[in-house]
Design an enzyme around this catalytic site. Structure first.
Site, PDB file in Angstrom:
ATOM      1  N   ARG A 173      18.704  70.207  26.938  1.00  0.00           N
ATOM      2  CA  ARG A 173      19.309  71.352  25.792  1.00  0.00           C
ATOM      3  C   ARG A 173      19.482  70.436  24.845  1.00  0.00           C
ATOM      4  O   ARG A 173      19.350  70.554  23.635  1.00  0.00           O
ATOM      5  CB  ARG A 173      20.580  72.236  26.429  1.00  0.00           C
ATOM      6  CG  ARG A 173      20.169  73.497  27.030  1.00  0.00           C
ATOM      7  CD  ARG A 173      19.249  73.198  27.954  1.00  0.00           C
ATOM      8  NE  ARG A 173      18.946  74.538  28.998  1.00  0.00           N
ATOM      9  CZ  ARG A 173      19.658  75.030  29.934  1.00  0.00           C
ATOM     10  NH1 ARG A 173      20.404  74.033  30.604  1.00  0.00           N
ATOM     11  NH2 ARG A 173      19.131  76.028  30.473  1.00  0.00           N
ATOM     12  N   ASP A 192      13.481  71.896  31.194  1.00  0.00           N
ATOM     13  CA  ASP A 192      13.958  73.205  31.047  1.00  0.00           C
ATOM     14  C   ASP A 192      13.394  73.870  29.807  1.00  0.00           C
ATOM     15  O   ASP A 192      12.197  73.307  29.350  1.00  0.00           O
ATOM     16  CB  ASP A 192      15.417  72.940  30.725  1.00  0.00           C
ATOM     17  CG  ASP A 192      16.215  74.187  31.263  1.00  0.00           C
ATOM     18  OD1 ASP A 192      15.800  75.293  31.121  1.00  0.00           O
ATOM     19  OD2 ASP A 192      17.213  74.154  32.197  1.00  0.00           O
ATOM     20  N   HIS A 223      12.611  78.675  34.327  1.00  0.00           N
ATOM     21  CA  HIS A 223      13.161  77.486  33.321  1.00  0.00           C
ATOM     22  C   HIS A 223      11.742  76.778  32.707  1.00  0.00           C
ATOM     23  O   HIS A 223      11.866  75.603  32.507  1.00  0.00           O
ATOM     24  CB  HIS A 223      14.192  76.650  33.750  1.00  0.00           C
ATOM     25  CG  HIS A 223      15.778  77.442  33.889  1.00  0.00           C
ATOM     26  ND1 HIS A 223      16.130  77.823  32.533  1.00  0.00           N
ATOM     27  CD2 HIS A 223      16.406  77.852  34.409  1.00  0.00           C
ATOM     28  CE1 HIS A 223      17.385  78.673  32.830  1.00  0.00           C
ATOM     29  NE2 HIS A 223      17.507  78.434  34.173  1.00  0.00           N
ATOM     30  N   ASP A 266      16.546  78.107  40.076  1.00  0.00           N
ATOM     31  CA  ASP A 266      17.648  79.054  39.705  1.00  0.00           C
ATOM     32  C   ASP A 266      17.054  80.006  38.617  1.00  0.00           C
ATOM     33  O   ASP A 266      15.835  79.554  38.043  1.00  0.00           O
ATOM     34  CB  ASP A 266      18.836  78.209  38.910  1.00  0.00           C
ATOM     35  CG  ASP A 266      18.237  77.330  37.899  1.00  0.00           C
ATOM     36  OD1 ASP A 266      17.092  76.667  38.017  1.00  0.00           O
ATOM     37  OD2 ASP A 266      19.204  77.370  36.900  1.00  0.00           O
ATOM     38  N   GLU A 267      17.551  81.043  38.325  1.00  0.00           N
ATOM     39  CA  GLU A 267      17.349  81.916  37.280  1.00  0.00           C
ATOM     40  C   GLU A 267      15.981  81.978  36.810  1.00  0.00           C
ATOM     41  O   GLU A 267      15.709  81.722  35.975  1.00  0.00           O
ATOM     42  CB  GLU A 267      18.219  81.486  35.979  1.00  0.00           C
ATOM     43  CG  GLU A 267      19.770  81.203  36.335  1.00  0.00           C
ATOM     44  CD  GLU A 267      20.350  80.636  35.245  1.00  0.00           C
ATOM     45  OE1 GLU A 267      21.618  81.205  34.899  1.00  0.00           O
ATOM     46  OE2 GLU A 267      19.711  79.630  34.615  1.00  0.00           O
ATOM     47  N   TRP A 315      26.126  77.117  43.448  1.00  0.00           N
ATOM     48  CA  TRP A 315      26.407  76.945  42.015  1.00  0.00           C
ATOM     49  C   TRP A 315      27.295  78.229  41.770  1.00  0.00           C
ATOM     50  O   TRP A 315      28.062  78.297  40.875  1.00  0.00           O
ATOM     51  CB  TRP A 315      25.676  76.458  40.937  1.00  0.00           C
ATOM     52  CG  TRP A 315      24.660  77.636  40.516  1.00  0.00           C
ATOM     53  CD1 TRP A 315      23.376  77.635  41.261  1.00  0.00           C
ATOM     54  CD2 TRP A 315      24.304  78.378  39.391  1.00  0.00           C
ATOM     55  NE1 TRP A 315      22.639  78.714  40.690  1.00  0.00           N
ATOM     56  CE2 TRP A 315      23.289  79.244  39.482  1.00  0.00           C
ATOM     57  CE3 TRP A 315      25.243  78.421  38.267  1.00  0.00           C
ATOM     58  CZ2 TRP A 315      22.763  80.084  38.471  1.00  0.00           C
ATOM     59  CZ3 TRP A 315      24.827  79.554  37.410  1.00  0.00           C
ATOM     60  CH2 TRP A 315      23.709  80.097  37.417  1.00  0.00           C
ATOM     61  N   TYR A 373      31.845  72.949  36.874  1.00  0.00           N
ATOM     62  CA  TYR A 373      31.104  73.248  35.694  1.00  0.00           C
ATOM     63  C   TYR A 373      31.981  72.347  34.670  1.00  0.00           C
ATOM     64  O   TYR A 373      32.978  72.831  34.043  1.00  0.00           O
ATOM     65  CB  TYR A 373      30.755  74.464  35.390  1.00  0.00           C
ATOM     66  CG  TYR A 373      29.491  74.918  35.950  1.00  0.00           C
ATOM     67  CD1 TYR A 373      29.313  74.253  37.376  1.00  0.00           C
ATOM     68  CD2 TYR A 373      28.545  75.308  35.259  1.00  0.00           C
ATOM     69  CE1 TYR A 373      27.660  74.601  37.917  1.00  0.00           C
ATOM     70  CE2 TYR A 373      27.146  75.861  35.966  1.00  0.00           C
ATOM     71  CZ  TYR A 373      26.810  75.173  37.314  1.00  0.00           C
ATOM     72  OH  TYR A 373      25.693  75.465  37.692  1.00  0.00           O
ATOM     73  N   PHE A 374      31.553  71.208  34.123  1.00  0.00           N
ATOM     74  CA  PHE A 374      32.301  70.343  33.197  1.00  0.00           C
ATOM     75  C   PHE A 374      31.852  70.745  31.725  1.00  0.00           C
ATOM     76  O   PHE A 374      32.453  70.191  30.614  1.00  0.00           O
ATOM     77  CB  PHE A 374      32.223  68.975  33.416  1.00  0.00           C
ATOM     78  CG  PHE A 374      32.951  68.478  34.688  1.00  0.00           C
ATOM     79  CD1 PHE A 374      33.607  69.191  35.238  1.00  0.00           C
ATOM     80  CD2 PHE A 374      32.803  67.071  34.833  1.00  0.00           C
ATOM     81  CE1 PHE A 374      34.461  68.796  36.484  1.00  0.00           C
ATOM     82  CE2 PHE A 374      33.578  66.436  35.944  1.00  0.00           C
ATOM     83  CZ  PHE A 374      34.328  67.237  36.685  1.00  0.00           C
ATOM     84  N   TRP A 394      26.029  70.861  31.578  1.00  0.00           N
ATOM     85  CA  TRP A 394      24.904  71.117  30.829  1.00  0.00           C
ATOM     86  C   TRP A 394      25.230  71.259  29.400  1.00  0.00           C
ATOM     87  O   TRP A 394      26.488  71.549  28.944  1.00  0.00           O
ATOM     88  CB  TRP A 394      24.842  72.925  31.246  1.00  0.00           C
ATOM     89  CG  TRP A 394      24.628  73.161  32.576  1.00  0.00           C
ATOM     90  CD1 TRP A 394      25.765  73.590  33.452  1.00  0.00           C
ATOM     91  CD2 TRP A 394      23.567  72.982  33.310  1.00  0.00           C
ATOM     92  NE1 TRP A 394      24.982  73.572  34.955  1.00  0.00           N
ATOM     93  CE2 TRP A 394      23.779  73.296  34.840  1.00  0.00           C
ATOM     94  CE3 TRP A 394      22.282  72.684  33.004  1.00  0.00           C
ATOM     95  CZ2 TRP A 394      22.660  73.290  35.800  1.00  0.00           C
ATOM     96  CZ3 TRP A 394      21.213  72.611  34.042  1.00  0.00           C
ATOM     97  CH2 TRP A 394      21.339  73.024  35.411  1.00  0.00           C
ATOM     98  N   THR A 395      24.410  70.962  28.689  1.00  0.00           N
ATOM     99  CA  THR A 395      24.502  70.588  27.002  1.00  0.00           C
ATOM    100  C   THR A 395      24.156  71.615  25.897  1.00  0.00           C
ATOM    101  O   THR A 395      24.046  71.182  24.875  1.00  0.00           O
ATOM    102  CB  THR A 395      23.847  69.186  26.787  1.00  0.00           C
ATOM    103  OG1 THR A 395      22.508  69.293  27.284  1.00  0.00           O
ATOM    104  CG2 THR A 395      24.553  68.101  27.692  1.00  0.00           C
ATOM    105  N   GLU A 396      24.082  72.793  26.453  1.00  0.00           N
ATOM    106  CA  GLU A 396      23.989  73.868  25.261  1.00  0.00           C
ATOM    107  C   GLU A 396      24.864  73.587  24.053  1.00  0.00           C
ATOM    108  O   GLU A 396      24.519  73.716  23.038  1.00  0.00           O
ATOM    109  CB  GLU A 396      24.056  75.241  25.892  1.00  0.00           C
ATOM    110  CG  GLU A 396      23.056  75.848  26.986  1.00  0.00           C
ATOM    111  CD  GLU A 396      23.178  75.529  28.209  1.00  0.00           C
ATOM    112  OE1 GLU A 396      24.213  74.658  28.559  1.00  0.00           O
ATOM    113  OE2 GLU A 396      22.853  76.125  29.205  1.00  0.00           O
TER     114      GLU A 396
HETATM  115  C1  ACM Z   1      22.574  76.809  36.810  1.00  0.00           C
HETATM  116  O1  ACM Z   1      23.604  76.433  36.342  1.00  0.00           O
HETATM  117  N1  ACM Z   1      21.854  77.563  36.112  1.00  0.00           N
HETATM  118  C2  ACM Z   1      22.269  76.058  37.769  1.00  0.00           C
END
Ligand code: ACM
Ligand code: ZN
Length: 538
Positions: free
Chosen positions: A173, A202, A271, A334-335, A401, A426-427, A476-478
């Site tokens: 991200r 991703d 992804h 995932d997703e 998760w 989740y940091f 996660w760096t969004e």
């Molecule tokens: C995730 O946070 N989509 C694994």
């Protein structure tokens, strides 16, 4: 009479205060808190006459000696100590003793700080490395120059509660340069983390060079622009970046020297926008696709009906395995929306041919096929808990998760699990009142909540609990645009998590941790870790 009582009570109060002051001063302030630690009388004085002695001339001792020398030079402003390889402990020395017969658990160590010298003993190099981390944390932060460093005498016997002590970093991200990844790994080692989960592919960018598929980075590592925060606006600025194979090798080696395994994540079947933009024939429709410029979950996924998808992914895995020696390869999972598979004749044909009942089973078939390939190469797969849907691949480990339910189900079925629930691990979530914080994805995971996390769910029997390999935090760096911001989200919360995964439960207490981590902020300032100060301003 009254005066007498007053005098006695004043004496008592001052006695209590001074005992407290001594115990405060004498507390070891080690994070994660060791399993057993006894403070002894006296101090060891580290002077310029002190030497480091190793129990053999094995070159791997370099990994153990280096952090001592670097700490003395960079943090304490002292000259490096003389190193005697393959010697016996001498007065005033730090003796590093590797003893495979010691009976000390894997990654564990015994540390004795005595007036006459320091001995660290372990049955493996990782244990010696962790003993050194504890010793260094016992040095009060300061600029010593010519003065001796005084270290409180103590005896410590320590070993980790879990074998998987992880931190993750999403470089898709927002790309983070190699120099920062190395720094991130170095800080992890200070808190005895041993697993770095490297999220490399991703929708918004493919970040690892692949020889057979050069367009993965030529095309897939570049996005035209990026959504600004949570607004409807875009920044109009290209965002790019990837790691060459040479850089990946350097990161893996640097981590190994700190007893950290790098677990690469190559996302499949979802992804996949960046990969499909590079090689559109791997998608159900053939494209065109684009490297995504905003966040979320996208319908464009690898086609499960085409053989070319598997040829591509197997080739990628071959190159990944060659770069990363880790036992586990993370395959994402995932997703993955099922809409493109639902309308793809080839995917529907696959469902028929394989006798599958629906697209969830198709995902399971996809993952199982990749698992077989990866197992044949001598490695294991780990995936996000969606890989349970439609049936778990036979040897797969699960990273839980979406809460802990997936972890519980997997452990009950005899599969290994890493706990990483969004609630505690989740940091990228807020760590203090959102109004006082930079924009984050959401959530609320302050320091005390992280500290209070218990990775083994009550629902598991003691037999089933053995499948919980440990826990990790995900970054996660969004909404995290820079290395400084990553550090801000990770520290001090990583300190709390390190104790969750290392220290026996009975030794853990938040107010004691809070006092110790407050002393660590001095170290953060000295090394230049950009940490969140909210917890220390209350
Ligand atoms: C995730 O946070 N989509 C694994
Ligand atoms: Zn398809």
């Amino acid at each position: 009479m009254k005066t007498g009582i007053k005098i006695i009570s004043v004496m008592l109060i001052s006695a209590i205060t001074s005992v407290e002051a001594i115990s405060q001063q004498k507390s070891l302030n080690i994070i994660p808190k060791p399993a057993k630690a006894v403070i002894e009388k006296g101090e060891f004085r580290l002077t310029k006459r002190s030497v480091i002695v190793t129990s053999s001339d094995d070159p791997e001792f370099n990994n153990i000696v280096r952090p001592i020398q670097e700490y003395l030079q960079n943090i304490c402003n002292k000259s490096p100590l003389t190193l005697k390889r393959s010697g016996k402990p001498s007065r005033g020395s730090i003796f590093l003793k590797l003893n495979s017969e010691s009976g000390i658990q894997k990654e564990g160590y015994k540390l004795s700080v005595m007036k006459k010298g320091v001995v660290i003993e372990a049955s493996d190099f990782a244990g010696l490395f962790y003993g050194v981390q504890s010793l260094l944390q016992m040095i009060p932060v300061g600029d010593y120059g010519e003065s001796a460093i005084k270290i409180t005498c103590a005896t410590i016997e320590d070993s980790p509660r879990f074998g998987w002590r992880g931190l993750h970093l999403d470089v898709c991200r927002h790309f983070m340069p190699k120099e920062f990844v190395l720094k991130y790994i170095d800080y992890m080692s200070m808190y005895k983390f041993n697993t770095f989960h490297f999220h490399l592919t991703d929708d918004q960018g493919w970040r690892i060079e692949m020889e057979k598929y050069p367009d993965l980075v030529n095309i897939g590592s570049v996005r035209s622009e990026t959504r600004i925060g949570k607004s409807d606006k875009f920044d109009g600025t290209e965002h790019r970046g990837y790691f060459t194979k040479e850089e990946i090798r350097e990161i893996v080696k640097y981590a190994a020297e700190r007893y950290i395994t790098v677990v690469p994540e190559i996302e499949m079947p979802g992804h996949a926008s960046a990969a499909l933009t590079s090689y559109p024939e791997l998608g159900c429709t053939g494209g065109p696709y684009k490297v995504q410029t905003k966040w979320g979950v996208f319908d464009e996924v690898f086609c499960a009906g085409k053989e070319s998808t598997f040829k591509f992914l197997q080739d990628v895995i071959d190159e990944v395995i060659e770069l990363f020696p880790s036992k586990f390869i993370h395959i994402g999972g995932d997703e993955c929306p099922k809409s493109s598979w639902k309308s793809c004749p080839l995917c529907q044909q696959r469902i028929k041919d394989e006798g599958l009942s629906d697209e969830h089973q198709l995902q399971s078939w996809f993952v199982t096929r990749m698992e077989k390939y990866i197992n044949e190469k001598g490695r294991k797969i780990i995936g996000w808990d969606e890989i349970l849907e439609g049936g778990l691949a036979p040897n797969a480990a699960v990273m839980s998760w979406r809460g802990v339910a997936g972890g519980i189900e997997a452990a009950k079925a005899g599969h290994y699990v890493v706990m990483s629930p969004g609630t505690h691990c989740y940091f990228d979530h807020y760590q203090a009142d959102a109004a006082s914080q930079p924009l984050a994805i959401g959530g609320f995971t302050p320091l005390e909540k992280v500290y209070g996390y218990e990775p083994v769910p009550e629902e598991l029997t003691s037999e089933e609990s053995k499948y919980i390999m440990g826990a990790q935090a995900n970054v996660w760096t969004e909404y995290i645009l820079s290395p400084e911001h990553v550090e801000y989200m990770v520290y001090p919360r990583a300190a709390a998590l390190s104790e969750v995964v290392w220290t026996p439960n009975e030794g853990r207490e938040y107010s004691d941790f809070k006092r110790r981590v407050t002393t660590h902020t001095e170290l953060y300032k000295k090394i230049g870790i950009n940490y969140c100060k909210s917890e220390f301003e209350k």
